[in-house]
Design a protein around this motif. Structure first.
Motif, mmCIF file in Angstrom:
data_model
loop_
_atom_site.group_PDB
_atom_site.id
_atom_site.type_symbol
_atom_site.label_atom_id
_atom_site.label_comp_id
_atom_site.label_asym_id
_atom_site.label_seq_id
_atom_site.Cartn_x
_atom_site.Cartn_y
_atom_site.Cartn_z
ATOM 1 N N LEU A 110 0.810 -1.222 0.000
ATOM 2 C CA LEU A 110 0.000 0.000 0.000
ATOM 3 C C LEU A 110 0.845 1.275 0.000
ATOM 4 O O LEU A 110 0.396 2.317 -0.489
ATOM 5 N N GLU A 111 2.055 1.200 0.527
ATOM 6 C CA GLU A 111 2.856 2.411 0.733
ATOM 7 C C GLU A 111 3.050 3.242 -0.536
ATOM 8 O O GLU A 111 2.917 4.476 -0.490
ATOM 9 N N PRO A 112 3.338 2.640 -1.691
ATOM 10 C CA PRO A 112 3.473 3.482 -2.894
ATOM 11 C C PRO A 112 2.203 4.259 -3.224
ATOM 12 O O PRO A 112 2.274 5.395 -3.715
ATOM 13 N N PHE A 113 1.058 3.677 -2.938
ATOM 14 C CA PHE A 113 -0.207 4.351 -3.239
ATOM 15 C C PHE A 113 -0.491 5.484 -2.251
ATOM 16 O O PHE A 113 -1.113 6.486 -2.612
ATOM 17 N N TYR A 114 -0.020 5.323 -0.993
ATOM 18 C CA TYR A 114 -0.077 6.442 -0.053
ATOM 19 C C TYR A 114 0.761 7.605 -0.599
ATOM 20 O O TYR A 114 0.346 8.765 -0.589
ATOM 21 N N GLN A 115 1.969 7.278 -1.009
ATOM 22 C CA GLN A 115 2.915 8.313 -1.439
ATOM 23 C C GLN A 115 2.446 9.024 -2.702
ATOM 24 O O GLN A 115 2.706 10.218 -2.885
ATOM 25 N N GLN A 116 1.760 8.291 -3.584
ATOM 26 C CA GLN A 116 1.237 8.892 -4.815
ATOM 27 C C GLN A 116 -0.012 9.738 -4.565
ATOM 28 O O GLN A 116 -0.420 10.501 -5.439
ATOM 29 N N GLY A 117 -0.614 9.576 -3.397
ATOM 30 C CA GLY A 117 -1.853 10.280 -3.110
ATOM 31 C C GLY A 117 -3.079 9.560 -3.636
ATOM 32 O O GLY A 117 -4.188 10.097 -3.580
ATOM 33 N N ALA A 118 -2.880 8.338 -4.111
ATOM 34 C CA ALA A 118 -4.017 7.564 -4.618
ATOM 35 C C ALA A 118 -4.882 7.060 -3.474
ATOM 36 O O ALA A 118 -6.107 6.972 -3.598
ATOM 37 N N VAL A 119 -4.262 6.729 -2.365
ATOM 38 C CA VAL A 119 -4.961 6.197 -1.196
ATOM 39 C C VAL A 119 -4.740 7.131 -0.020
ATOM 40 O O VAL A 119 -3.630 7.645 0.182
ATOM 41 N N GLY A 120 -5.789 7.382 0.737
ATOM 42 C CA GLY A 120 -5.692 8.217 1.925
ATOM 43 C C GLY A 120 -6.433 7.603 3.093
ATOM 44 O O GLY A 120 -7.113 6.573 2.944
ATOM 45 N N ILE A 121 -6.291 8.239 4.239
ATOM 46 C CA ILE A 121 -6.919 7.751 5.470
ATOM 47 C C ILE A 121 -8.194 8.551 5.703
ATOM 48 O O ILE A 121 -8.158 9.777 5.808
ATOM 49 N N ALA A 122 -9.310 7.855 5.781
ATOM 50 C CA ALA A 122 -10.600 8.511 5.993
ATOM 51 C C ALA A 122 -10.733 8.968 7.437
ATOM 52 O O ALA A 122 -9.963 8.554 8.321
ATOM 53 N N ALA A 123 -11.727 9.800 7.693
ATOM 54 C CA ALA A 123 -11.929 10.341 9.039
ATOM 55 C C ALA A 123 -12.215 9.251 10.060
ATOM 56 O O ALA A 123 -11.915 9.415 11.250
ATOM 57 N N ASN A 124 -12.784 8.123 9.622
ATOM 58 C CA ASN A 124 -13.085 7.032 10.556
ATOM 59 C C ASN A 124 -11.933 6.043 10.691
ATOM 60 O O ASN A 124 -12.080 5.012 11.339
ATOM 61 N N GLY A 125 -10.780 6.352 10.078
ATOM 62 C CA GLY A 125 -9.615 5.490 10.198
ATOM 63 C C GLY A 125 -9.501 4.437 9.119
ATOM 64 O O GLY A 125 -8.471 3.756 9.034
ATOM 65 N N GLU A 126 -10.524 4.287 8.283
ATOM 66 C CA GLU A 126 -10.431 3.342 7.178
ATOM 67 C C GLU A 126 -9.654 3.976 6.022
ATOM 68 O O GLU A 126 -9.419 5.183 6.004
ATOM 69 N N LEU A 127 -9.280 3.146 5.062
ATOM 70 C CA LEU A 127 -8.624 3.652 3.869
ATOM 71 C C LEU A 127 -9.669 3.966 2.805
ATOM 72 O O LEU A 127 -10.713 3.331 2.741
ATOM 73 N N ARG A 128 -9.372 4.958 1.990
ATOM 74 C CA ARG A 128 -10.223 5.319 0.864
ATOM 75 C C ARG A 128 -9.325 5.514 -0.363
ATOM 76 O O ARG A 128 -8.192 5.998 -0.248
ATOM 77 N N ILE A 129 -9.857 5.155 -1.524
ATOM 78 C CA ILE A 129 -9.172 5.472 -2.766
ATOM 79 C C ILE A 129 -9.496 6.928 -3.077
ATOM 80 O O ILE A 129 -10.630 7.271 -3.390
ATOM 81 N N ARG A 130 -8.505 7.766 -2.962
ATOM 82 C CA ARG A 130 -8.702 9.211 -3.105
ATOM 83 C C ARG A 130 -8.624 9.650 -4.565
ATOM 84 O O ARG A 130 -9.378 10.537 -4.996
ATOM 85 N N ASP A 131 -7.711 9.057 -5.324
ATOM 86 C CA ASP A 131 -7.506 9.483 -6.714
ATOM 87 C C ASP A 131 -7.122 8.264 -7.545
ATOM 88 O O ASP A 131 -5.945 7.907 -7.629
ATOM 89 N N MET A 132 -8.109 7.640 -8.156
ATOM 90 C CA MET A 132 -7.839 6.455 -8.968
ATOM 91 C C MET A 132 -7.024 6.803 -10.213
ATOM 92 O O MET A 132 -6.315 5.954 -10.759
ATOM 93 N N ASN A 133 -7.080 8.043 -10.652
ATOM 94 C CA ASN A 133 -6.294 8.443 -11.823
ATOM 95 C C ASN A 133 -4.790 8.365 -11.568
ATOM 96 O O ASN A 133 -3.997 8.327 -12.517
ATOM 97 N N ALA A 134 -4.408 8.377 -10.276
ATOM 98 C CA ALA A 134 -2.992 8.269 -9.943
ATOM 99 C C ALA A 134 -2.500 6.825 -9.989
ATOM 100 O O ALA A 134 -1.303 6.577 -9.811
ATOM 101 N N VAL A 135 -3.418 5.895 -10.220
ATOM 102 C CA VAL A 135 -3.079 4.471 -10.243
ATOM 103 C C VAL A 135 -3.057 3.984 -11.691
ATOM 104 O O VAL A 135 -3.993 4.258 -12.461
ATOM 105 N N ALA A 136 -2.004 3.274 -12.057
ATOM 106 C CA ALA A 136 -1.928 2.705 -13.404
ATOM 107 C C ALA A 136 -3.072 1.721 -13.618
ATOM 108 O O ALA A 136 -3.527 1.058 -12.674
ATOM 109 N N LEU A 137 -3.536 1.617 -14.856
ATOM 110 C CA LEU A 137 -4.681 0.744 -15.166
ATOM 111 C C LEU A 137 -4.449 -0.675 -14.678
ATOM 112 O O LEU A 137 -5.358 -1.321 -14.143
ATOM 113 N N ARG A 138 -3.237 -1.163 -14.844
ATOM 114 C CA ARG A 138 -2.945 -2.553 -14.473
ATOM 115 C C ARG A 138 -3.013 -2.780 -12.961
ATOM 116 O O ARG A 138 -3.147 -3.921 -12.500
ATOM 117 N N ASP A 139 -2.921 -1.683 -12.160
ATOM 118 C CA ASP A 139 -2.883 -1.808 -10.690
ATOM 119 C C ASP A 139 -4.211 -1.483 -10.026
ATOM 120 O O ASP A 139 -4.331 -1.613 -8.800
#
Length: 202
Positions: A110-139
């Protein structure tokens, strides 16, 4: 004669002693320390040296009032005052250890996706996909699966900690504690949601 007069008092004390209740409150400071240990282990960062959780000191007795009242009155008051017991947070069980290991291994993916800003931490502590455009199609399918698995394990962890400590009613407070600590322990540059749901970068 004195023994006869005191007998009802001691009987009353015995009856009241059986009614004393122990109020075990949620140990917020200990819960934060336990959450930090787990989260920093998952993130793979050094553990901080922790100071023991501080308990609130009991109020000092009024010496003037103490001297003005008989011993049996003080005993009665002690018997009817609910006792408060501090509780510690136990985070050791086979299920907790398994969940921690799974989350730690998953974090490396998960760490690369945190760093890219694709994944973030929601207010309730869960993970959310913040920006799917930052993720390559294959991933994209993989990151969706990682987020779903991580959220499932986080919820299972909170429930298991509450169960192991014998207080299933603590689960919501444990979840809220972890929600704060996931963000507070996150490195700079990661994204998180504030209480209003807006995304911010650390």
């Amino acid at each position: 004669m004195q023994r006869i007069l005191l007998a009802p008092v001691w009987l009353l004390l015995a009856l009241l002693a059986g009614c004393v209740t122990i109020n075990v409150y949620f140990p917020a400071a200990a819960a934060e320390q336990a959450a930090d240990r787990i989260i920093r282990d998952v993130y793979g960062v050094p553990q901080r040296e922790e100071a023991p959780a501080q308990e609130q000191p009991a109020p000092a007795p009024d010496s003037r009032l103490e001297s003005d009242r008989p011993l049996w009155v003080a005993l009665l008051e002690a018997a009817v005052t609910p006792a408060a017991a501090a509780a510690d947070i136990n985070v050791q069980s086979p299920a907790i250890n398994r969940l921690r290991a799974q989350m730690k291994a998953r974090h490396q993916q998960l760490e690369p996706f945190y760093q890219q800003g694709a994944v973030g931490i929601a207010a309730n502590g869960e993970l959310r996909i913040r920006d799917m455009n930052a993720v390559a199609l294959r991933d994209r399918a993989r990151v969706q699966q990682l987020v779903a698995e991580e959220n499932r394990d986080r919820q299972a962890l909170y429930a298991e900690i509450a169960r192991v400590n014998g207080h299933p009613e603590w689960q919501d407070e444990i979840r809220a504690t972890f929600a704060r600590r996931w963000v507070d322990n996150a490195p700079s540059g990661w994204w998180y949601q504030d209480a209003g749901g807006s995304w911010k970068q650390k």
